[in-house]
Every structure is written in structure tokens, then in C-alpha cells.
Design a protein around this motif. Structure first.
Motif, PDB file in Angstrom:
ATOM      1  N   GLN A   1       0.830  -1.186   0.000  1.00  0.00           N
ATOM      2  CA  GLN A   1       0.000   0.000   0.000  1.00  0.00           C
ATOM      3  C   GLN A   1       0.875   1.250   0.000  1.00  0.00           C
ATOM      4  O   GLN A   1       1.922   1.286   0.645  1.00  0.00           O
ATOM      5  CB  GLN A   1      -0.888   0.033   1.246  1.00  0.00           C
ATOM      6  CG  GLN A   1      -1.994  -1.013   1.263  1.00  0.00           C
ATOM      7  CD  GLN A   1      -3.144  -0.641   0.361  1.00  0.00           C
ATOM      8  OE1 GLN A   1      -3.359   0.515   0.071  1.00  0.00           O
ATOM      9  NE2 GLN A   1      -3.863  -1.655  -0.106  1.00  0.00           N
ATOM     10  N   LEU A   2       0.428   2.213  -0.740  1.00  0.00           N
ATOM     11  CA  LEU A   2       1.103   3.511  -0.786  1.00  0.00           C
ATOM     12  C   LEU A   2       0.048   4.554  -0.482  1.00  0.00           C
ATOM     13  O   LEU A   2      -1.000   4.588  -1.132  1.00  0.00           O
ATOM     14  CB  LEU A   2       1.715   3.738  -2.174  1.00  0.00           C
ATOM     15  CG  LEU A   2       2.700   4.886  -2.338  1.00  0.00           C
ATOM     16  CD1 LEU A   2       3.987   4.607  -1.570  1.00  0.00           C
ATOM     17  CD2 LEU A   2       3.033   5.083  -3.815  1.00  0.00           C
ATOM     18  N   GLN A   3       0.308   5.421   0.489  1.00  0.00           N
ATOM     19  CA  GLN A   3      -0.615   6.489   0.818  1.00  0.00           C
ATOM     20  C   GLN A   3      -0.058   7.801   0.266  1.00  0.00           C
ATOM     21  O   GLN A   3       1.138   8.086   0.412  1.00  0.00           O
ATOM     22  CB  GLN A   3      -0.805   6.603   2.328  1.00  0.00           C
ATOM     23  CG  GLN A   3      -1.547   5.432   2.956  1.00  0.00           C
ATOM     24  CD  GLN A   3      -0.643   4.218   3.154  1.00  0.00           C
ATOM     25  OE1 GLN A   3       0.491   4.344   3.581  1.00  0.00           O
ATOM     26  NE2 GLN A   3      -1.165   3.035   2.818  1.00  0.00           N
ATOM     27  N   LEU A   4      -0.937   8.577  -0.336  1.00  0.00           N
ATOM     28  CA  LEU A   4      -0.536   9.827  -0.974  1.00  0.00           C
ATOM     29  C   LEU A   4      -1.388  10.974  -0.447  1.00  0.00           C
ATOM     30  O   LEU A   4      -2.611  10.833  -0.349  1.00  0.00           O
ATOM     31  CB  LEU A   4      -0.699   9.728  -2.488  1.00  0.00           C
ATOM     32  CG  LEU A   4       0.025   8.572  -3.175  1.00  0.00           C
ATOM     33  CD1 LEU A   4      -0.377   8.479  -4.645  1.00  0.00           C
ATOM     34  CD2 LEU A   4       1.524   8.731  -3.046  1.00  0.00           C
ATOM     35  N   VAL A   5      -0.741  12.079  -0.146  1.00  0.00           N
ATOM     36  CA  VAL A   5      -1.459  13.251   0.334  1.00  0.00           C
ATOM     37  C   VAL A   5      -0.950  14.487  -0.403  1.00  0.00           C
ATOM     38  O   VAL A   5       0.244  14.800  -0.345  1.00  0.00           O
ATOM     39  CB  VAL A   5      -1.280  13.440   1.851  1.00  0.00           C
ATOM     40  CG1 VAL A   5      -2.006  14.697   2.312  1.00  0.00           C
ATOM     41  CG2 VAL A   5      -1.772  12.217   2.609  1.00  0.00           C
ATOM     42  N   GLU A   6      -1.879  15.172  -1.058  1.00  0.00           N
ATOM     43  CA  GLU A   6      -1.533  16.390  -1.781  1.00  0.00           C
ATOM     44  C   GLU A   6      -1.741  17.620  -0.898  1.00  0.00           C
ATOM     45  O   GLU A   6      -2.548  17.599   0.032  1.00  0.00           O
ATOM     46  CB  GLU A   6      -2.410  16.559  -3.032  1.00  0.00           C
ATOM     47  CG  GLU A   6      -2.405  15.415  -4.008  1.00  0.00           C
ATOM     48  CD  GLU A   6      -3.534  14.435  -3.757  1.00  0.00           C
ATOM     49  OE1 GLU A   6      -3.915  13.701  -4.689  1.00  0.00           O
ATOM     50  OE2 GLU A   6      -4.036  14.396  -2.612  1.00  0.00           O
ATOM     51  N   SER A   7      -1.045  18.678  -1.244  1.00  0.00           N
ATOM     52  CA  SER A   7      -1.239  19.967  -0.583  1.00  0.00           C
ATOM     53  C   SER A   7      -0.797  21.070  -1.532  1.00  0.00           C
ATOM     54  O   SER A   7      -0.158  20.800  -2.559  1.00  0.00           O
ATOM     55  CB  SER A   7      -0.440  20.038   0.724  1.00  0.00           C
ATOM     56  OG  SER A   7       0.940  19.912   0.474  1.00  0.00           O
ATOM     57  N   GLY A   8      -1.152  22.298  -1.188  1.00  0.00           N
ATOM     58  CA  GLY A   8      -0.697  23.442  -1.956  1.00  0.00           C
ATOM     59  C   GLY A   8      -1.727  24.092  -2.852  1.00  0.00           C
ATOM     60  O   GLY A   8      -1.458  25.127  -3.456  1.00  0.00           O
TER      61      GLY A   8
END
Length: 122
Positions: A1-8
Motif C-alpha cells: 500500500q502507498l498512501q498519498l497526500v496532496e497539498s498546496g
């Protein structure tokens, strides 16, 4: 599993620049080709930019060529999208995604972030 979190993401004016970030956690980050997609209501998710495992290869969709730049920092498990000369047509939710192959097809990406809204106001 890979968790991804965007911001900006955020609200900007026409002609402004903006940098999006994506942080990964979980599996080996360098196993993945990383990409940015964007989506507006009623339309399919669209490939924006992608970068291979070591940053040596970058790919761009037609809407991004010449204006957007993507990069990654494997030590920090980060990916970036630097956007310039923004216009209202760039308004969308921007997603970070990971695939085990180099591709522009959204169907090949197994892992997705939750998205970050970019709104370009005229």
C-alpha cells in the motif's frame, strides 16, 4: 500500500504561479512512476505530468507543456508540480497518483491521493 497526500492548492489569479506537493508513505517510493492528474466536474480525469523513479524522465500532457514542471525528491518521498501562467482553464481538483509502469493512462494508477483544489480566478 502507498498512501498519498496532496497539498498546496488554493485560489489564485490569472497569470499566477502555484506549487503543489504530494507526500507518500508506505511502500518503497522509488518503485513507482508518479504523476499528477486533474479533474473538473463532468469530465474524465486528465493526465497533467509524470516523473519516473529517479526523476530522469518527465512527461507532460498537452495542457501542461511549457507551463508546468514536475519533480520528485525520493529522500523525502515528495513530488511537486510547479505551475506557471495559470488561467481559468486550469481550475480543477489535482490528484497525485502512483503506478508501477510509465503511463499516462489513469487506469494504470493503483494509488491516488484525495486531491487538492486549484481555482484560477479572472
Amino acid at each position: 500500500q502507498l498512501q498519498l497526500v496532496e497539498s498546496g492548492g488554493g485560489l489564485v489569479q490569472v497569470g499566477d504561479s502555484l506549487r503543489l506537493s504530494c507526500v507518500a508513505s508506505g511502500e518503497t517510493y522509488t518503485d513507482y512512476y508518479m504523476a499528477w492528474f486533474r479533474q473538473v466536474p463532468g469530465k474524465e480525469r486528465q493526465f497533467v505530468a509524470g516523473v519516473n523513479w529517479n526523476g530522469a524522465q518527465t512527461d507532460y500532457g498537452d495542457s501542461a507543456k511549457g507551463r508546468f514542471t514536475t519533480s520528485r525528491d525520493n529522500a523525502q518521498k515528495m513530488m511537486y508540480l510547479h505551475m506557471t501562467s495559470l488561467n481559468p482553464e486550469d481550475t480543477a481538483v489535482y490528484y497525485c497518483a502512483a503506478s508501477t509502469i510509465i503511463t499516462m493512462s489513469r487506469h494504470a494508477f493503483a494509488y491516488w491521493g484525495q486531491g487538492t483544489q486549484v481555482t484560477v480566478s479572472s
